[in-house]
Motif scaffolding. Structure first.
Motif, PDB file in Angstrom:
ATOM      1  N   ASP A  81       0.829  -1.202   0.000  1.00  0.00           N
ATOM      2  CA  ASP A  81       0.000   0.000   0.000  1.00  0.00           C
ATOM      3  C   ASP A  81       0.869   1.259   0.000  1.00  0.00           C
ATOM      4  O   ASP A  81       0.551   2.244  -0.684  1.00  0.00           O
ATOM      5  CB  ASP A  81      -0.914   0.007   1.222  1.00  0.00           C
ATOM      6  N   HIS A  96      -3.316  -3.993  -8.493  1.00  0.00           N
ATOM      7  CA  HIS A  96      -4.508  -3.822  -7.668  1.00  0.00           C
ATOM      8  C   HIS A  96      -5.566  -4.791  -8.159  1.00  0.00           C
ATOM      9  O   HIS A  96      -5.918  -4.785  -9.352  1.00  0.00           O
ATOM     10  CB  HIS A  96      -5.038  -2.392  -7.766  1.00  0.00           C
ATOM     11  N   ILE A 139      -8.395   3.605  -8.238  1.00  0.00           N
ATOM     12  CA  ILE A 139      -6.972   3.265  -8.109  1.00  0.00           C
ATOM     13  C   ILE A 139      -6.086   4.488  -8.308  1.00  0.00           C
ATOM     14  O   ILE A 139      -5.066   4.658  -7.625  1.00  0.00           O
ATOM     15  CB  ILE A 139      -6.616   2.160  -9.117  1.00  0.00           C
ATOM     16  N   ARG A 159      -6.349 -10.659  -3.965  1.00  0.00           N
ATOM     17  CA  ARG A 159      -5.668  -9.460  -3.455  1.00  0.00           C
ATOM     18  C   ARG A 159      -4.287  -9.816  -2.933  1.00  0.00           C
ATOM     19  O   ARG A 159      -3.315  -9.074  -3.154  1.00  0.00           O
ATOM     20  CB  ARG A 159      -6.514  -8.820  -2.357  1.00  0.00           C
TER      21      ARG A 159
END
Length: 558
Positions: free
Chosen positions: A266, A322, A335, A501
């Motif tokens: 992240d 992503h 995004i 993910r």
């Protein structure tokens, strides 16, 4: 050959006659011997020529076979049919063809070696020896010295002295070996019972109360997401090597590890968005199991990539994937929230809304379209019989790419100046020519659609002329998404959205390692160790792959 005359049968002949006959007989025997030698030599040369002719025929057939294999290889890699193959299918096809080419080359070398052993024409120049191939210097070397059985000199003067040596190298492997690390922490107490117990603090582990070390977790990660070896196959290999770990256990380890690296990925995504003015964006499918329907659904990995090396930028390259459950434009907006600048994309309509004043999350973005996609559309639309329009378009586009190759790595100002001087006239003529050709071709035909594809997006295709930071295509991000594509082919699908993910996080770290020339296993081992020791709260920037690359280069670590 006539038998020699026995002169003992004629005792009455005068001595001078006998001597003359003996001379004649010796000359006859010599002539007969020379004739036999000449006949034997002629037969030998004839047999040698026949053998050499057979080798030449074999060599000619092998060369023709090699030429055919090379043609198939080029057709697979560069021809129009390659557009119909997914990147993973293309890699597998090329692998088999390269193996066949190598086998044919080996056969040719054997035949050539046999020919070289035959007598050659002295006027022909000798073949130049091939340059020896060298193994990488970074590999560890283990020297094995082989001494003669005895170095005693035969003349009796003592031992011989060393005057030189011959060296040869071969590539070896140390097979994988699993081991158990037993941590022992002795406890100490006062013998009189006056104080408490003293014991060393337990070392930190990434996965507390679990078996795997950080090294094993890094190995499993790289095997799946870098070497495309699914966990079920890894489980079988581990059992074969003495460590029977069920696939479900490996999945649990990867899932927990994926959650722990989420803050790192992240942060990397935030750095790419906040510290850049130009990004590459692309998406690829990510099949996800849908238990309710008993089949898979189609999710997407959205790739956001930064690489400023084309214009000599100082920011390190990186890519973040992503996962989103679909391909809607709202996912692209989500995004890229907070990013302002230029994105290099294909012509997918989901990006169009980002270039309008209605964009939420930042100013309208500039869309730089990919010339490779335009070129690809033209090739795909080319009829089987060929098209002079397509041929001419490809020649014109190739001239632009030639200029780009010459200015790669130059500062943005110089790139823009060269493009304005050399590329702009070519681009203006190209689109004027496209307009003229579009009027001659049916709009409903495949070629008409390919021409309209570029004409309707002319501003986006011309954006690179005005900005030296922008490239002509988005090939860099297309190359980056090959890694999850290959993992997808071997894994088939993700078992859950959360699993997808996690998959995207691992792909982000490994993809960024590759872009920074970092060995993925070494980085992940270091990252997992630092995460276990709480480095995340201390300095998250030091956990980025490019930071690891800087640390290893400054310390001299290979």
């Amino acid at each position: 050959m006539s038998k020699p005359l026995d002169l003992r049968r004629f005792p009455d002949l005068p001595p001078e006659v006998i001597k003359a006959l003996e001379t004649q007989q010796a000359a006859l025997e010599k002539a007969q011997f020379e004739v036999s030698v000449e006949r034997a030599a002629r037969l030998h040369h004839q047999a040698d020529a026949e053998e050499k002719g057979a080798l030449v025929i074999t060599l000619t057939a092998l060369v023709e076979k090699l030429e055919s294999q090379v043609a198939d290889y080029r057709r697979t890699k560069f021809g129009p049919k390659s557009e119909k193959l997914t990147p993973d299918q293309l890699e597998l096809a090329l692998e088999d063809q390269e193996t066949a080419i190598a086998e044919t080359k080996a056969e040719i070398e054997n035949v050539q070696a046999a020919l070289e052993k035959k007598p050659q024409n002295k006027s022909k120049a000798p073949r130049k020896p091939r340059k020896p191939r060298a193994l990488p210097e970074g590999l560890p070397r283990v020297e094995r010295v082989i001494e003669p059985d005895s170095i005693a000199c035969p003349c009796g003067c003592g031992d011989m002295v060393k005057i030189g040596e011959d060296r040869s190298e071969r590539l070896d492997i140390i097979p994988a070996q699993y081991q158990v690390i037993v941590t022992v922490r002795p406890k100490y107490a006062c013998p009189k019972g006056r104080t408490g117990v003293t014991q060393a603090k337990a070392p930190a582990h990434l996965l507390e109360n679990s078996w795997p070390t950080e090294a094993l977790l890094a190995h499993i990660t790289v095997a799946k997401f870098c070497d495309f070896n699914p966990l079920n196959r890894q489980s079988v290999a581990m059992a074969r090597n003495g460590a029977p770990i069920d696939r479900a256990v490996l999945s649990d380890w990867m899932g927990r590890t994926g959650a722990l690296i989420a803050p790192v990925v992240d942060h990397m995504a935030m750095v790419l968005l906040k510290g850049s003015t130009r990004l590459y964006v692309d998406e690829t499918t990510a099949p996800v199991l849908d238990p309710g329907r008993g089949q898979t659904k189609t999710g997407y990995f959205w790739a956001v990539l930064r690489d400023d090396r084309g214009w000599s930028g100082s920011s390190p390259p990186g890519v973040v994937f992503h996962y989103r459950p679909g391909r809607k434009g709202e996912y692209a907006a989500e995004i890229l929230n907070g990013f302002n600048g230029t994105i290099q994309v294909d012509a997918y309509g989901g990006y169009s809304a980002l270039a309008t004043p209605k964009r939420v999350g930042g100013k309208p973005l500039k869309l730089a379209y990919c010339w490779s996609h335009g070129r690809r559309a033209l090739i795909k639309a080319q009829p089987k019989a060929g098209s002079p329009i397509v041929d001419e378009a490809l020649v014109r586009i190739a001239a632009l790419y030639k200029i780009e190759a010459e200015i790669r790595g130059l500062p943005p100002e110089q790139r823009r100046a060269v493009r304005q001087d050399q590329s702009r006239p070519l681009v203006d003529k190209f689109f004027a020519w496209l307009h003229a050709q579009a009027g001659r071709v049916s709009r409903k035909s495949e070629l008409g659609k390919a021409l309209a594809y570029m004409l309707s997006r002319q501003d986006g295709f011309c954006l690179f002329l005005e900005d030296g930071h922008v490239d002509m295509d988005s090939n860099l991000v297309e190359n980056a998404i090959r890694t999850p594509a290959m993992t997808r082919r071997n894994t088939l699908f993700a078992g859950h959205d959360d699993g997808a993910r996690s998959w995207a996080r691992f792909a982000s770290l490994i993809g960024t390692c590759r872009m920074n020339d970092v060995e993925p296993y070494a980085y992940l081992h270091d990252l997992y160790t630092k995460l276990a020791n709480g480095h995340l709260e201390k300095d998250i920037d030091a956990l980025m792959p490019w930071a690891y690359a800087s640390q290893t280069s400054s310390s001299g670590t290979p």
